[in-house]
Enzyme design. Structure first.
Site, PDB file in Angstrom:
ATOM      1  N   TYR A 189      16.682  30.043   6.898  1.00 50.97           N
ATOM      2  CA  TYR A 189      15.488  30.690   7.467  1.00 50.97           C
ATOM      3  C   TYR A 189      15.541  30.688   8.992  1.00 50.97           C
ATOM      4  O   TYR A 189      15.877  29.673   9.608  1.00 50.97           O
ATOM      5  CB  TYR A 189      14.233  29.906   7.069  1.00 50.97           C
ATOM      6  CG  TYR A 189      13.790  30.086   5.640  1.00 50.97           C
ATOM      7  CD1 TYR A 189      13.451  31.341   5.137  1.00 50.97           C
ATOM      8  CD2 TYR A 189      13.680  28.985   4.801  1.00 50.97           C
ATOM      9  CE1 TYR A 189      13.023  31.489   3.826  1.00 50.97           C
ATOM     10  CE2 TYR A 189      13.240  29.129   3.482  1.00 50.97           C
ATOM     11  CZ  TYR A 189      12.913  30.390   3.010  1.00 50.97           C
ATOM     12  OH  TYR A 189      12.485  30.537   1.719  1.00 50.97           O
ATOM     13  N   LYS A 249       0.854  -1.196   0.000  1.00 55.88           N
ATOM     14  CA  LYS A 249       0.000   0.000   0.000  1.00 55.88           C
ATOM     15  C   LYS A 249       0.886   1.242   0.000  1.00 55.88           C
ATOM     16  O   LYS A 249       2.106   1.147   0.226  1.00 55.88           O
ATOM     17  CB  LYS A 249      -0.928  -0.012   1.220  1.00 55.88           C
ATOM     18  CG  LYS A 249      -0.220   0.004   2.554  1.00 55.88           C
ATOM     19  CD  LYS A 249      -1.208  -0.184   3.698  1.00 55.88           C
ATOM     20  CE  LYS A 249      -0.493  -0.336   5.009  1.00 55.88           C
ATOM     21  NZ  LYS A 249      -1.016   0.465   6.075  1.00 55.88           N
TER      22      LYS A 249
HETATM   23  C1  LIG Z   1      -3.671  -3.784   8.606  1.00 55.62           C
HETATM   24  C2  LIG Z   1      -2.201  -3.757   8.352  1.00 55.62           C
HETATM   25  N1  LIG Z   1      -1.539  -4.908   8.174  1.00 55.62           N
HETATM   26  C3  LIG Z   1      -0.208  -4.944   7.945  1.00 55.62           C
HETATM   27  C4  LIG Z   1       0.530  -3.780   7.875  1.00 55.62           C
HETATM   28  C5  LIG Z   1       2.014  -3.867   7.653  1.00 55.62           C
HETATM   29  O1  LIG Z   1       2.674  -3.474   8.821  1.00 55.62           O
HETATM   30  P1  LIG Z   1       4.270  -3.322   8.887  1.00 55.62           P
HETATM   31  O2  LIG Z   1       4.611  -2.259   7.904  1.00 55.62           O
HETATM   32  O3  LIG Z   1       4.528  -2.901  10.284  1.00 55.62           O
HETATM   33  O4  LIG Z   1       4.834  -4.636   8.525  1.00 55.62           O
HETATM   34  C6  LIG Z   1      -0.110  -2.553   8.074  1.00 55.62           C
HETATM   35  C7  LIG Z   1       0.673  -1.321   8.025  1.00 55.62           C
HETATM   36  O5  LIG Z   1       0.333  -0.239   8.317  1.00 55.62           O
HETATM   37  C8  LIG Z   1      -1.513  -2.535   8.309  1.00 55.62           C
HETATM   38  O6  LIG Z   1      -2.170  -1.391   8.503  1.00 55.62           O
END
Ligand SMILES: Cc1ncc(COP(=O)(O)O)c(C=O)c1O
Length: 356
Positions: free
Chosen positions: A251, A35
């Site tokens: 800045y 994602k």
């Molecule tokens: C529902 C869910 N599963 C798995 C993951 C993966 O987690 P990680 O990046 O800590 O491995 C996330 C990450 O935000 C998540 O929201």
């Protein structure tokens, strides 16, 4: 010549990290979480790299899944937030996506689809994080109701998320896992619990499907595992000047030269995703040598103190994070976490995929 600001994506590191993590859980399957454009590394590229090792992928929303389909990615995709609108249910079925449903409205949308147009459904359970999911006490009734309606079935997986898996001393994780596993046992369904930190340090959370995110990209490195950074964020020196003792830089005059100093201006700023909250002293590496931030981060530039480096020149390479500078250290300096830094590298920064 164009600006030398790039995110180098190390394909071998991503593949190797995934294999190392998946090998921790040989009795379960693991999928890469890609994602948010694979945490800034490029979802299509990462899906292609992991094609032979990650049998499924997870994204947050259906748009991310469809973009992968348009790029020719064929593995099943888990949509972690499920449908936000009814029409996404048919879209999920048409694109071989599995929806993780977390409320009854989503289940009723699926029930309203023609049977042939129903996607596969997993069920999200709130085991204590109180962010998404059905309460543990309601799950068995929901299962009964929606199995009967042909929405859920014996292939549906129970999903939960751990609130504190990165803290290996927090007893809350044990409690969450225990409550959830007791429920799962009663339902005889497969489970998906572990994220990266849990896969690494909470073996009892490893289940039917582990969801591996940040560690695939070389984050969460406070472990004995050899995980390599998957991104090197780099730029180059675009200006060099002597700054006399007592003069300030940038800045708000937040850095003042304590001696006659040499200051390099580097072509990267907060519009590229380098955090504006990085304070003076945040580490960088110039031609592999340690140096540090001097002055406030601007939109397109930063300034660094290179007084101690005799041979720096305009055009020299500056690493913001990667092999020489830990992204975790920069995140800490900025008061945040590596996840945020990775996902915030902006579209202005070209991703260059490199194999060794
Ligand atoms: C529902 C869910 N599963 C798995 C993951 C993966 O987690 P990680 O990046 O800590 O491995 C996330 C990450 O935000 C998540 O929201």
């Amino acid at each position: 010549m164009s600006r030398q600001t790039q995110a180098i994506i190390h394909a071998d590191a991503i593949i190797q990290n995934f294999k190392v993590l998946a090998a921790l859980a040989p009795h379960s399957q693991s999928m890469a979480v890609i994602k948010a454009d694979a945490y800034g590394h490029g979802a299509v590229n990462v899906a292609r790299m992991l094609k032979h090792v990650s049998p499924r992928f997870a994204v947050a929303i259906i748009e991310e899944a469809i973009a992968l389909r348009h790029a020719g990615i064929t593995a099943p995709i888990i949509v972690l937030e499920g449908a936000h609108q009814r029409k996404e249910c048919e879209m999920a079925a048409a694109h071989n996506c599995i929806l993780v449903t977390h409320n009854e409205q989503q289940l009723s949308w699926i029930k309203a689809c023609a049977v042939a147009e129903r996607p596969q459904v997993w069920l999200k359970v709130d085991s204590g994080m109180h962010r998404l999911g059905f309460s543990i006490d309601d799950v068995e009734d929901i299962l009964h109701k929606y199995k009967h309606a042909g929405v859920l079935n014996d292939n549906s997986v129970l999903v939960t998320h751990l609130a504190c898996a990165d803290d290996n001393e927090n007893p809350f994780t044990e409690r969450q896992i225990e409550r959830f596993m007791q429920l799962a046992k009663r339902t005889h369904l497969g489970v998906s619990v572990a994220n990266s930190p849990a896969t690494i340090q909470w073996p009892e959370s490893r289940g039917c499907w582990n969801r591996l995110g940040v560690a695939v990209y070389g984050g969460f490195r406070e472990t004995s595992l050899s995980l390599a950074p998957a991104m090197t964020l780099r730029s180059s020196i675009i200006a060099l000047r002597q700054v006399p003792k007592g003069e300030s830089v940038g800045y708000g005059q937040t850095w003042t030269a304590q001696q006659n100093s040499k200051i390099a201006t580097v072509g990267i700023g907060y519009a590229d995703g380098y955090p504006r909250h990085c304070p003076n002293g945040t580490p960088v590496a110039v031609n592999g040598q340690p140096a540090s931030l001097a002055g406030r981060v601007s939109m397109d530039m930063i300034t660094i103190d290179v007084t101690h480096l005799p041979n720096v020149a305009i055009g020299d390479s500056v690493e913001l994070w990667g092999e020489n500078v830990s992204i975790g250290e920069v995140a800490e300096a900025a008061g945040t976490i590596d996840y945020e830094l990775m996902t915030r590298v902006s579209a202005r920064v070209p991703r260059i995929v490199k194999y060794k």
